[in-house]
Enzyme design. Structure first.
Site, short mmCIF file in Angstrom:
data_model
loop_
_atom_site.label_atom_id
_atom_site.label_comp_id
_atom_site.label_asym_id
_atom_site.label_seq_id
_atom_site.Cartn_x
_atom_site.Cartn_y
_atom_site.Cartn_z
N LYS A 119 0.71 -1.41 0.17
CA LYS A 119 0.43 -0.05 0.12
C LYS A 119 1.06 1.32 0.09
CE LYS A 119 -4.10 -1.83 1.53
NZ LYS A 119 -5.03 -1.56 3.37
N LYS A 207 -4.54 -9.91 -5.73
CA LYS A 207 -6.02 -9.78 -5.22
C LYS A 207 -7.41 -8.50 -5.77
CE LYS A 207 -5.88 -6.98 -1.46
NZ LYS A 207 -6.77 -6.89 0.25
N LYS A 210 -10.87 -3.56 -2.83
CA LYS A 210 -11.93 -2.41 -3.06
C LYS A 210 -11.18 -1.12 -3.24
CE LYS A 210 -13.70 -3.37 1.67
NZ LYS A 210 -12.35 -3.61 3.15
P1 TYM Z 1 -10.37 -5.31 4.83
O1 TYM Z 1 -11.46 -5.06 5.21
O2 TYM Z 1 -9.69 -5.34 4.25
O3 TYM Z 1 -11.15 -6.86 4.52
C1 TYM Z 1 -12.09 -7.49 4.71
C2 TYM Z 1 -11.81 -8.62 4.82
O4 TYM Z 1 -12.33 -9.67 3.61
C3 TYM Z 1 -11.29 -10.69 3.30
N1 TYM Z 1 -10.25 -10.18 2.47
C4 TYM Z 1 -10.37 -11.18 0.97
N2 TYM Z 1 -10.84 -12.16 1.00
C5 TYM Z 1 -9.98 -13.58 -0.06
N3 TYM Z 1 -10.08 -12.42 -1.18
C6 TYM Z 1 -9.24 -11.63 -1.31
N4 TYM Z 1 -9.56 -11.10 -2.46
C7 TYM Z 1 -10.13 -10.41 -0.59
N5 TYM Z 1 -10.11 -9.00 -0.11
C8 TYM Z 1 -9.73 -8.91 1.22
C9 TYM Z 1 -9.70 -9.89 4.00
O5 TYM Z 1 -8.40 -10.77 4.51
C10 TYM Z 1 -10.64 -9.28 5.69
O6 TYM Z 1 -10.64 -10.47 6.17
N6 TYM Z 1 -7.26 -5.41 8.93
C11 TYM Z 1 -8.49 -5.80 8.44
C12 TYM Z 1 -9.44 -5.49 9.22
C13 TYM Z 1 -9.78 -5.70 10.71
C14 TYM Z 1 -9.74 -6.65 11.19
C15 TYM Z 1 -9.31 -6.93 12.79
C16 TYM Z 1 -9.93 -8.15 10.81
C17 TYM Z 1 -9.52 -4.85 11.42
N7 TYM Z 1 -9.43 -5.26 12.52
C18 TYM Z 1 -9.54 -7.24 13.53
C19 TYM Z 1 -9.38 -9.09 11.57
C20 TYM Z 1 -9.60 -8.61 12.57
C21 TYM Z 1 -9.06 -5.23 6.99
O7 TYM Z 1 -8.18 -4.25 5.76
O8 TYM Z 1 -9.91 -6.02 5.99
#
Ligand code: TYM
Length: 337
Positions: A119, A207, A210
């Protein structure tokens, strides 16, 4: 004795996409069903994480509320007594614990995080928030003593860091934090072979993301089912002419197989086919059916019940998180023992 916690968060800086749904939301809903009555389920919106990369702040609050609705549309049972939904910023202990954990986390560790490297490469000026992001995530996990954290492959390293920070603090201060399980146990618990990584349909070497600007290769949960089916039909594949699971040589085809399977399809009939058309067609139909069903469920979400559940969850989680924070404040010397 209190129940073991399964916890995950999904940021709301944009509409959720199919990768978010299949990588985290669906596994969470399935775990809730499977372990009803045995585990506590924490599903939250990490709203403070939203602007670690630039966003349109005027839309964040509304998007957060919308995403909470998506949790219910995905099948989360709000009547379950052990399920809690909440917004991170409504529980100040997340921020306070982050400040404390910062002093027990090393610059070297944070610099090694793949997400940070990827990023930060895309931005001219990198915020301290982006660098510190995994520490806030560690606080999210450790405040509730979460054992299992269903996430996609891109977040695995962060969950492991949370565990490392907890082990370090336990070594120094005694039995302070309950540890999240090691990665192998996490995967076994979710009955997965690996964490899921859904790829971008237009460029399957990366991947599904968003913040992809064009959105051509991303299926958003708000896309019209027809539009989404079109995106699948124009997915990038290869010229090898044989359907096989091979992320190196055939990332596009492997991705379509993964999506089909994760949406409940059986891929056996396609493996070995020399035509890609039937697989694409089948995935397009599955995605279209899924979105049609999912979007119709959104219209049926009981908003009053959702808001009531949100408020009572936030109250309860403020107590739980506050108790953990106080324990930490005591051992680091901020409060009387
Ligand atoms: P975030 O918001 O980017 O994504 C949410 C969840 O979706 C999963 N994900 C994917 N899984 C499979 N293929 C993909 N292309 C893909 N893109 C995203 C992410 O792995 C995530 O599980 N840091 C985290 C949010 C967070 C969090 C936490 C998660 C903050 N605190 C505590 C677990 C526990 C995040 O930015 O996910």
């Amino acid at each position: 004795m209190s129940k073991k916690v399964i916890l995950t968060g999904l940021r709301a800086n944009n509409d959720l996409h199919l990768g978010n749904y299949l990588g985290a939301l669906l596994p969470m809903v399935e775990l809730q069903k499977k372990y009803a009555g045995q585990y506590q389920i924490n599903l939250f919106v990490p709203d403070l994480h939203s602007f670690t990369t630039p966003i349109d702040h005027s839309k964040l609050y509304e998007q957060t509320m919308h995403n909470l609705k998506l949790f219910v549309a995905a099948g989360l049972d709000l009547d379950d007594q052990d399920t809690f939904i909440y917004r991170q910023s409504y529980i100040p202990a997340h921020s306070e614990l982050t400040v404390i954990l910062n002093s027990f986390t090393y610059m070297g560790e944070l610099s090694r995080m793949t997400q940070f490297k990827e990023k930060s490469e895309k931005q001219d000026s990198v915020s301290a928030g982006l660098f510190d992001y995994p520490v806030l995530m560690a606080a999210d996990i450790l405040l509730y003593g979460a054992k299992y954290v269903p996430v996609g492959a891109d977040q695995t390293q962060h969950v492991e860091l949370a565990r490392d920070i907890a082990i370090r603090m336990n070594n120094k201060f005694g039995d302070l934090f309950a540890l999240p399980e090691p990665e192998k146990e996490q995967i076994a618990f979710a009955h997965q072979q690996t964490r899921l990584r859904i790829r971008d349909l237009a460029d399957p070497t990366k991947k599904m993301n968003k913040s992809d600007d064009s959105g051509k290769g991303v299926i958003f949960l708000g896309d019209s089912p027809e539009e989404a089916a079109k995106k699948v039909m124009s997915a990038t594949t290869d010229s090898l002419g044989k359907v096989a699971h091979d992320y190196e040589k055939q990332p596009g085809i492997s991705n379509l197989l993964d999506i089909y399977e994760a949406l409940g399809g059986d891929t056996k009939e396609f493996i070995g086919n020399e035509q890609y058309g039937p697989l694409k067609q089948a995935v397009a139909v599955k995605v279209k059916e899924f979105l049609t069903h999912f979007q119709s469920r959104q219209t049926k979400v009981d908003q009053v019940k959702l808001t009531a559940q949100l408020e009572s969850s936030e109250k309860a989680m403020n107590n739980t998180a506050g108790a953990t924070l106080l324990k930490v404040q005591k051992v680091v010397g901020l409060r009387a023992k």
